[in-house]
Scaffold this motif. Structure first.
Motif, PDB file in Angstrom:
ATOM      1  N   GLU A   1       0.856  -1.192   0.000  1.00 28.58           N
ATOM      2  CA  GLU A   1       0.000   0.000   0.000  1.00 28.58           C
ATOM      3  C   GLU A   1       0.895   1.245   0.000  1.00 28.58           C
ATOM      4  O   GLU A   1       1.030   1.920   1.016  1.00 28.58           O
ATOM      5  CB  GLU A   1      -0.905   0.014   1.230  1.00 28.58           C
TER       6      GLU A   1
ATOM      7  N   GLU B   1       0.686   4.275  -1.128  1.00 25.88           N
ATOM      8  CA  GLU B   1       0.097   5.568  -0.757  1.00 25.88           C
ATOM      9  C   GLU B   1      -0.054   5.684   0.756  1.00 25.88           C
ATOM     10  O   GLU B   1       0.211   6.746   1.323  1.00 25.88           O
ATOM     11  CB  GLU B   1      -1.259   5.765  -1.437  1.00 25.88           C
ATOM     12  N   VAL B   2      -0.468   4.613   1.395  1.00 29.04           N
ATOM     13  CA  VAL B   2      -0.617   4.614   2.850  1.00 29.04           C
ATOM     14  C   VAL B   2       0.750   4.757   3.511  1.00 29.04           C
ATOM     15  O   VAL B   2       0.943   5.602   4.389  1.00 29.04           O
ATOM     16  CB  VAL B   2      -1.340   3.341   3.336  1.00 29.04           C
TER      17      VAL B   2
ATOM     18  N   LEU C   1      -6.125   9.125   7.385  1.00 24.40           N
ATOM     19  CA  LEU C   1      -5.939   8.119   6.345  1.00 24.40           C
ATOM     20  C   LEU C   1      -7.083   7.111   6.298  1.00 24.40           C
ATOM     21  O   LEU C   1      -7.363   6.555   5.243  1.00 24.40           O
ATOM     22  CB  LEU C   1      -4.616   7.387   6.559  1.00 24.40           C
TER      23      LEU C   1
ATOM     24  N   LYS D   1      -9.465   8.156   3.751  1.00 25.57           N
ATOM     25  CA  LYS D   1      -8.927   8.085   2.392  1.00 25.57           C
ATOM     26  C   LYS D   1      -8.669   6.650   1.935  1.00 25.57           C
ATOM     27  O   LYS D   1      -8.731   6.356   0.741  1.00 25.57           O
ATOM     28  CB  LYS D   1      -7.605   8.857   2.310  1.00 25.57           C
ATOM     29  N   HIS D   2      -8.337   5.788   2.893  1.00 25.40           N
ATOM     30  CA  HIS D   2      -7.965   4.402   2.585  1.00 25.40           C
ATOM     31  C   HIS D   2      -8.656   3.450   3.567  1.00 25.40           C
ATOM     32  O   HIS D   2      -7.997   2.748   4.340  1.00 25.40           O
ATOM     33  CB  HIS D   2      -6.443   4.224   2.675  1.00 25.40           C
TER      34      HIS D   2
ATOM     35  N   GLU E   1      -9.864   0.680   3.245  1.00 24.71           N
ATOM     36  CA  GLU E   1      -9.560  -0.736   3.019  1.00 24.71           C
ATOM     37  C   GLU E   1      -8.249  -1.169   3.672  1.00 24.71           C
ATOM     38  O   GLU E   1      -7.936  -2.361   3.710  1.00 24.71           O
ATOM     39  CB  GLU E   1      -9.500  -1.023   1.513  1.00 24.71           C
ATOM     40  N   SER E   2      -7.492  -0.231   4.221  1.00 23.42           N
ATOM     41  CA  SER E   2      -6.172  -0.525   4.764  1.00 23.42           C
ATOM     42  C   SER E   2      -6.245  -1.066   6.196  1.00 23.42           C
ATOM     43  O   SER E   2      -6.583  -0.336   7.131  1.00 23.42           O
ATOM     44  CB  SER E   2      -5.301   0.740   4.755  1.00 23.42           C
TER      45      SER E   2
ATOM     46  N   ARG F   1     -11.221  -5.923   7.212  1.00 21.80           N
ATOM     47  CA  ARG F   1     -10.613  -5.416   5.974  1.00 21.80           C
ATOM     48  C   ARG F   1      -9.474  -6.323   5.539  1.00 21.80           C
ATOM     49  O   ARG F   1      -9.269  -6.587   4.357  1.00 21.80           O
ATOM     50  CB  ARG F   1     -10.118  -3.977   6.157  1.00 21.80           C
TER      51      ARG F   1
END
Length: 140
Positions: A19, A21-22, A35, A38-39, A41-42, A72
């Motif tokens: 990931e 971006e994370v 975050l 924005k994410h 799913e992380s 997730r």
């Protein structure tokens, strides 16, 4: 490929995708709470939120964050071919978000006295990677 030492009955290890971006956002100082929107799913973001909440004494919030991170992570593992069993190695960094969420879920479940949940989670964590519980404890 050599099969010496490989248990043919055991599934191949599941390796979640990175990931970037994370990871880059965390390194740049962005807060996990920002975050998460924005994410979502992380697993890593939810695990960080869970660990922070538990460290601050917010057990119920930590449990909720960890539960989201765990689910997730299950979604991501299944999307990567995991069928509910087999190695999810700690050594593969992208797997650590799921494993940390699982560890935090076990910690929160213990804090609220959910004994059966603690046993189930502890077993799953060891089944994923026997080294994960110790590795997680070194982070905390």
């Amino acid at each position: 490929m050599s099969i010496v030492g490989h248990n043919l009955m055991e599934p191949e290890p599941t390796l979640l995708p990175a990931e970037p971006e994370v990871s880059e956002s965390l390194v740049a100082g962005e807060e996990p709470v920002d975050l998460a929107a924005k994410h979502p799913e992380s697993s890593l973001v939810w695990a960080l939120l869970a660990e922070d909440a538990l460290d601050q004494g917010y057990t119920v919030e930590g449990y909720a964050y960890a539960r989201v991170g765990y689910h997730r992570g299950l979604d991501a593992l299944r999307g990567s071919g995991w069928r509910g069993a087999g190695p999810v190695p700690w050594s593969h960094e992208p797997n650590r978000g799921f494993l940390r969420a699982l560890g935090a879920l076990g910690q929160a479940a213990a804090a609220i006295g959910e004994t059966a949940e603690v046993e189930r989670i502890s077993q799953l964590l060891r089944d994923c990677d026997p080294s994960a519980p110790e590795a997680i404890s070194r982070l905390r």
